[in-house]
Design a protein around this motif. Sequence first.
Motif, PDB file in Angstrom:
ATOM      1  N   THR A 141       0.909  -0.941   0.018  1.00  0.00           N
ATOM      2  CA  THR A 141      -0.232   0.636   0.128  1.00  0.00           C
ATOM      3  C   THR A 141       0.918   1.633  -0.057  1.00  0.00           C
ATOM      4  N   PRO A 142       1.042   2.199  -1.163  1.00  0.00           N
ATOM      5  CA  PRO A 142       1.492   3.518  -1.045  1.00  0.00           C
ATOM      6  C   PRO A 142       1.402   4.178   0.772  1.00  0.00           C
ATOM      7  N   ASN A 143       2.607   4.792   0.798  1.00  0.00           N
ATOM      8  CA  ASN A 143       2.310   5.430   2.442  1.00  0.00           C
ATOM      9  C   ASN A 143       2.128   4.375   3.789  1.00  0.00           C
ATOM     10  N   LEU A 144       2.926   3.295   3.089  1.00  0.00           N
ATOM     11  CA  LEU A 144       2.401   1.821   4.011  1.00  0.00           C
ATOM     12  C   LEU A 144       2.092   2.430   5.566  1.00  0.00           C
ATOM     13  N   HIS A 145       3.209   3.395   6.426  1.00  0.00           N
ATOM     14  CA  HIS A 145       3.755   3.698   7.215  1.00  0.00           C
ATOM     15  C   HIS A 145       2.434   4.506   7.897  1.00  0.00           C
ATOM     16  N   GLU A 146       1.416   5.282   7.348  1.00  0.00           N
ATOM     17  CA  GLU A 146       0.504   6.684   8.068  1.00  0.00           C
ATOM     18  C   GLU A 146      -0.887   5.811   7.049  1.00  0.00           C
ATOM     19  N   ALA A 147      -0.864   4.998   6.374  1.00  0.00           N
ATOM     20  CA  ALA A 147      -2.027   4.088   6.788  1.00  0.00           C
ATOM     21  C   ALA A 147      -2.291   3.156   8.120  1.00  0.00           C
ATOM     22  N   LEU A 148      -1.128   3.017   7.833  1.00  0.00           N
ATOM     23  CA  LEU A 148      -1.312   1.647   9.390  1.00  0.00           C
ATOM     24  C   LEU A 148      -1.586   2.845  10.569  1.00  0.00           C
ATOM     25  N   GLU A 149      -0.781   3.721  10.225  1.00  0.00           N
ATOM     26  CA  GLU A 149      -1.897   4.507  12.626  1.00  0.00           C
ATOM     27  C   GLU A 149      -2.639   4.909  12.082  1.00  0.00           C
ATOM     28  N   ALA A 150      -3.389   5.067  10.869  1.00  0.00           N
ATOM     29  CA  ALA A 150      -4.650   5.251  11.071  1.00  0.00           C
ATOM     30  C   ALA A 150      -5.854   4.965  11.357  1.00  0.00           C
ATOM     31  N   PHE A 151      -5.476   3.982  11.154  1.00  0.00           N
ATOM     32  CA  PHE A 151      -6.492   2.807  11.625  1.00  0.00           C
ATOM     33  C   PHE A 151      -6.693   2.729  13.458  1.00  0.00           C
ATOM     34  N   ILE A 152      -5.886   3.155  14.111  1.00  0.00           N
ATOM     35  CA  ILE A 152      -5.861   3.396  15.171  1.00  0.00           C
ATOM     36  C   ILE A 152      -5.197   4.345  15.660  1.00  0.00           C
ATOM     37  N   GLY A 153      -5.269   5.309  14.483  1.00  0.00           N
ATOM     38  CA  GLY A 153      -5.039   6.659  15.469  1.00  0.00           C
ATOM     39  C   GLY A 153      -3.634   6.899  16.155  1.00  0.00           C
ATOM     40  N   GLU A 154      -2.967   5.961  16.025  1.00  0.00           N
ATOM     41  CA  GLU A 154      -1.423   6.676  16.746  1.00  0.00           C
ATOM     42  C   GLU A 154      -0.528   4.922  16.192  1.00  0.00           C
ATOM     43  N   LYS A 155       0.591   5.737  16.915  1.00  0.00           N
ATOM     44  CA  LYS A 155       1.965   3.978  16.551  1.00  0.00           C
ATOM     45  C   LYS A 155       1.126   2.837  17.737  1.00  0.00           C
ATOM     46  N   PHE A 156       1.804   1.665  17.095  1.00  0.00           N
ATOM     47  CA  PHE A 156       1.220   0.725  17.974  1.00  0.00           C
ATOM     48  C   PHE A 156       2.121   0.472  18.528  1.00  0.00           C
ATOM     49  N   ASP A 157       1.712  -0.159  20.094  1.00  0.00           N
ATOM     50  CA  ASP A 157       2.800  -0.597  20.977  1.00  0.00           C
ATOM     51  C   ASP A 157       3.566  -1.458  21.233  1.00  0.00           C
ATOM     52  N   MET A 158       3.698  -2.354  20.210  1.00  0.00           N
ATOM     53  CA  MET A 158       4.267  -3.641  19.912  1.00  0.00           C
ATOM     54  C   MET A 158       4.082  -4.239  18.363  1.00  0.00           C
ATOM     55  N   SER A 159       4.949  -4.118  18.180  1.00  0.00           N
ATOM     56  CA  SER A 159       5.731  -4.448  16.548  1.00  0.00           C
ATOM     57  C   SER A 159       6.141  -6.194  16.397  1.00  0.00           C
ATOM     58  N   PHE A 160       5.405  -7.170  15.331  1.00  0.00           N
ATOM     59  CA  PHE A 160       5.693  -8.416  15.674  1.00  0.00           C
ATOM     60  C   PHE A 160       6.474  -8.425  13.514  1.00  0.00           C
ATOM     61  N   GLU A 198       9.727   1.467  12.236  1.00  0.00           N
ATOM     62  CA  GLU A 198       8.394   3.174  11.819  1.00  0.00           C
ATOM     63  C   GLU A 198       7.632   2.868  12.823  1.00  0.00           C
ATOM     64  N   VAL A 199       7.123   2.469  12.948  1.00  0.00           N
ATOM     65  CA  VAL A 199       5.448   2.525  13.277  1.00  0.00           C
ATOM     66  C   VAL A 199       5.051   1.914  14.878  1.00  0.00           C
ATOM     67  N   THR A 200       6.013   1.666  15.730  1.00  0.00           N
ATOM     68  CA  THR A 200       5.889   1.233  16.883  1.00  0.00           C
ATOM     69  C   THR A 200       6.895   2.613  17.554  1.00  0.00           C
ATOM     70  N   VAL A 201       5.669   2.346  18.399  1.00  0.00           N
ATOM     71  CA  VAL A 201       5.572   3.860  19.178  1.00  0.00           C
ATOM     72  C   VAL A 201       6.782   3.764  20.401  1.00  0.00           C
ATOM     73  N   PRO A 202       7.342   5.319  20.936  1.00  0.00           N
ATOM     74  CA  PRO A 202       8.369   5.867  21.056  1.00  0.00           C
ATOM     75  C   PRO A 202       8.401   4.975  22.867  1.00  0.00           C
ATOM     76  N   GLY A 203      10.019   4.532  22.936  1.00  0.00           N
ATOM     77  CA  GLY A 203       9.364   2.962  24.416  1.00  0.00           C
ATOM     78  C   GLY A 203       8.530   1.657  23.888  1.00  0.00           C
ATOM     79  N   GLY A 204       8.216   1.682  22.633  1.00  0.00           N
ATOM     80  CA  GLY A 204       7.636   0.252  22.429  1.00  0.00           C
ATOM     81  C   GLY A 204       8.696  -0.403  21.717  1.00  0.00           C
ATOM     82  N   THR A 205       8.423  -2.234  21.560  1.00  0.00           N
ATOM     83  CA  THR A 205       9.213  -3.169  21.529  1.00  0.00           C
ATOM     84  C   THR A 205       9.224  -3.347  19.980  1.00  0.00           C
TER      85      THR A 205
END
Length: 372
Positions: free
Chosen positions: A244-263, A277-284
Motif C-alpha cells: 500500500t502506498p504510504n504504508l506507515h501512515e495508512a497503518l497508523e490511521a487505523f488506530i490513530g497512533e503508533k503501535f505498542d508492539m510490532s512483530f 517506524e510504526v512502533t510507539v517510542p518506548g515500544g517493542t
Amino acid sequence: MAAMAGYPADVPEAVDVAVLDGLRSMRLRKRPINAPKEDEVQLQINCVGICGSDMAYWSKGMAGGFVPLDFSEEGLNQGYCGQMGHECSGTVKAVGGKVSHLQVGDRVAMEPGVPCSDCKLCRNGRYNLCPRMRFIGSAVNRVPGALCRKFNHKASYCYKLPPNVSLQEGAMLEPLCVSLQGVTRAKVGCGHHVFVSGAGPIGLMTAMCAKAAGAATVTITDMVESKLEKAKEIGADFTLKADTPNLHEALEAFIGEKFDMSFECCGVPAALNSCIEVTVPGGTVCVVANMPKQVPLDLQVACRHEVDIIGVYRYCNLYPRALAMVASGKINLKPLISKTFQLEDVQNAFEHFASGEPIKVLIQPNPPEQMV
C-alpha cells in the motif's frame, strides 16, 4: 537389510521415511528404527506440518543460515540428511522402561527440541538456547525428523492430548509456541495495539496469541489477499496489503497512533524497518521470522525512539501453556489448516505449499483411521 551408518546391525524394523534427496525432490526411503530407549516412547506419527524452514530446505537446501544439506548418497545414508519434520503429533506404540506418565494408545504432541539439561542456559530456564540442543529434522544437529511412519522421542518432551484436541491441532502446537514465545517476550497485555507483518502461519498465530493476551487491536499486513481474508476470519481487527502506498501512515490511521508492539513475521528486511517506524517510542519490535545475515536497518530511528528490538528463537517451557489455550478454546487452530496429504503424496504437499496460497499444510504418515 544392510545396516546404515549410525545404526546397529540387528535393527528390528524398517519404516518409510520421506527424504529430501535433492532440491525440490522428496521421495520415500526405508530407514531402520530401534526399540525406544528407557526414557523414550515410540510413536506412530499421525500428523506433520510443513513450516517455512522445511520449505527453505526443500527449495534452497538450507534454512536460517545454517549448514546446507548433503545430497550425496553418503550423506543421504547417514540417517538424518533430508529427513525433515518437527511439527508433529502421534500415538504411543511402545514405552521405555523408565516412562511412567505415558502409555500405549496415548495421543501426544511432540516438542521437537531436546536440550542437554546441564548447561548454564538450561539451568537458568532458557533451554531453547542450549548449545547442545538436539532439534529433530535439523541439518545442524544431524538429527532425523519425524516425517515418517514411526519415530522414537524422549518421553518428557511428549505431551498427552486431551480428548477435545485433535492430532492435527497437536502438530500445530509447535508453531503456536513460536508465536507465544514472541508475544510473551514482548509482554503483550490488555489494551495494547499490536502490529503483525506477515499473515503466514506464524503471523496469524501471533495475532491469535496477542488477542488471547488481551490486545485491544491487532493489525496485519501481507501481500496475499487470501491470507488477509484469513486474518480477518481469525480475529484481526485491521488488514492491509503490504505494498500500500504510504504504508506507515495508512497503518497508523487505523488506530490513530503508533503501535505498542510490532512483530516481524515474514522475513523481509524492509518489513522490519516498517515495524520500527510504526512502533510507539518506548515500544517493542519482536523479530520472529528468520532474517538474512545482513539486514539494512534504520537503527537511528530505533535508538532515537528507544524502541527495543528483541528476537525469538523457538520457545521455552510453553508447550503446556499452548496446549491449555487450545484445549480451553482460547485459541482455535482449525481454520488455519489448508489441506492434508498422505505420506505417499509428500512431494505434492510441498509443491502445494510452495504456491504461496496455503496457510498450513499437514502430512499424515498414519491417518487416525489407519492406525495399526
